[in-house]
Design a protein around this motif. Structure first.
Motif, PDB file in Angstrom:
ATOM      1  N   ARG A 104       0.833  -1.212   0.000  1.00 57.05           N
ATOM      2  CA  ARG A 104       0.000   0.000   0.000  1.00 57.05           C
ATOM      3  C   ARG A 104       0.864   1.257   0.000  1.00 57.05           C
ATOM      4  NH1 ARG A 104      -3.225  -3.138   3.441  1.00 57.05           N
ATOM      5  NH2 ARG A 104      -2.286  -2.226   5.284  1.00 57.05           N
ATOM      6  N   ALA A 105       1.915   1.241   0.807  1.00 51.29           N
ATOM      7  CA  ALA A 105       2.804   2.401   0.858  1.00 51.29           C
ATOM      8  C   ALA A 105       3.493   2.609  -0.484  1.00 51.29           C
ATOM      9  CB  ALA A 105       3.838   2.223   1.973  1.00 51.29           C
ATOM     10  N   GLN A 106       3.907   1.516  -1.110  1.00 49.51           N
ATOM     11  CA  GLN A 106       4.557   1.595  -2.419  1.00 49.51           C
ATOM     12  C   GLN A 106       3.587   2.139  -3.464  1.00 49.51           C
ATOM     13  OE1 GLN A 106       7.834   0.941  -3.045  1.00 49.51           O
ATOM     14  NE2 GLN A 106       7.455   1.767  -5.067  1.00 49.51           N
ATOM     15  N   GLU A 107       2.356   1.683  -3.418  1.00 47.17           N
ATOM     16  CA  GLU A 107       1.339   2.147  -4.366  1.00 47.17           C
ATOM     17  C   GLU A 107       1.077   3.646  -4.191  1.00 47.17           C
ATOM     18  OE1 GLU A 107      -3.336   1.242  -5.318  1.00 47.17           O
ATOM     19  OE2 GLU A 107      -2.096  -0.399  -4.539  1.00 47.17           O
ATOM     20  N   ALA A 108       1.004   4.102  -2.948  1.00 49.94           N
ATOM     21  CA  ALA A 108       0.788   5.529  -2.684  1.00 49.94           C
ATOM     22  C   ALA A 108       1.970   6.348  -3.202  1.00 49.94           C
ATOM     23  CB  ALA A 108       0.592   5.766  -1.188  1.00 49.94           C
ATOM     24  N   ALA A 109       3.181   5.860  -2.987  1.00 49.34           N
ATOM     25  CA  ALA A 109       4.373   6.564  -3.481  1.00 49.34           C
ATOM     26  C   ALA A 109       4.384   6.596  -5.005  1.00 49.34           C
ATOM     27  CB  ALA A 109       5.637   5.891  -2.945  1.00 49.34           C
ATOM     28  N   ASP A 110       3.989   5.493  -5.632  1.00 46.75           N
ATOM     29  CA  ASP A 110       3.916   5.452  -7.099  1.00 46.75           C
ATOM     30  C   ASP A 110       2.900   6.455  -7.621  1.00 46.75           C
ATOM     31  OD1 ASP A 110       5.806   3.455  -7.155  1.00 46.75           O
ATOM     32  OD2 ASP A 110       4.357   1.825  -7.543  1.00 46.75           O
ATOM     33  N   ARG A 111       1.739   6.537  -6.968  1.00 51.40           N
ATOM     34  CA  ARG A 111       0.718   7.500  -7.382  1.00 51.40           C
ATOM     35  C   ARG A 111       1.227   8.929  -7.270  1.00 51.40           C
ATOM     36  NH1 ARG A 111      -3.224   6.372  -3.642  1.00 51.40           N
ATOM     37  NH2 ARG A 111      -3.104   4.136  -3.769  1.00 51.40           N
ATOM     38  N   LYS A 112       1.925   9.204  -6.186  1.00 52.92           N
ATOM     39  CA  LYS A 112       2.462  10.550  -5.958  1.00 52.92           C
ATOM     40  C   LYS A 112       3.481  10.901  -7.046  1.00 52.92           C
ATOM     41  CE  LYS A 112       4.328  13.380  -2.248  1.00 52.92           C
ATOM     42  NZ  LYS A 112       4.735  13.405  -0.846  1.00 52.92           N
TER      43      LYS A 112
END
Length: 150
Positions: free
Chosen positions: A116-124
């Motif tokens: 989830r953290a990786q996905e949020a960073a990717d979105r950012k």
């Protein structure tokens, strides 16, 4: 122990549903050291995630439990014990499996949280890229029209 009894015990410990309803043993001797297994598992599971300082301890415990499980299973396979002792070993193995399942689930939660953290960073990163590509470099203003005059 008779051959069919040995096979029954081995089949029982390998059954996928063997741990359903099984209890984690209060205490167990693992690699010659007595461990308060049930309280250890509950202490670790009580937390949302395993703190960094505890991860090595949990990984070592899982490794030792797997080794102990294998040794106990081999004692049944090699027909070194009576049927009664084989029953005790099988029950202990199922308890070890239950503890391992509980401890393994902790790892899955950490992996999910990291994903989830990786996905949020990717979105950012993607949003920053799009803003830059579209000429909206001032993302803080919310309008993307910084520096333009009308």
């Amino acid at each position: 122990m008779k051959e069919f009894e040995r096979k029954q015990l081995l089949e029982r410990i390998e059954r996928d549903s063997a741990t359903v309803g099984a209890d984690i043993p209060d205490r167990i001797t693992v690699q010659g050291e007595e461990i308060e297994l049930q309280s250890f598992v509950f202490e670790i599971k009580r937390r949302e995630t395993v703190p960094r300082g505890e991860r090595e301890r949990v990984e070592q415990a899982k490794k030792n439990l797997r080794r102990e499980r294998l040794q106990r299973k081999q004692r049944i396979e090699d027909n070194e014990v009576s049927y009664e002792r084989g029953e005790e070993l099988a029950t202990a193995i199922i308890g070890i499996d239950r503890a391992l399942n509980a401890l393994e689930q902790l790892g899955a939660a950490d992996i999910e949280q990291e994903a989830r953290a990786q996905e949020a960073a990717d979105r950012k990163r993607w949003m920053k890229f799009l803003q830059k590509a579209l000429g909206h470099e001032d993302a803080d203003s919310g309008t993307g029209r910084a520096g333009r005059s009308y």
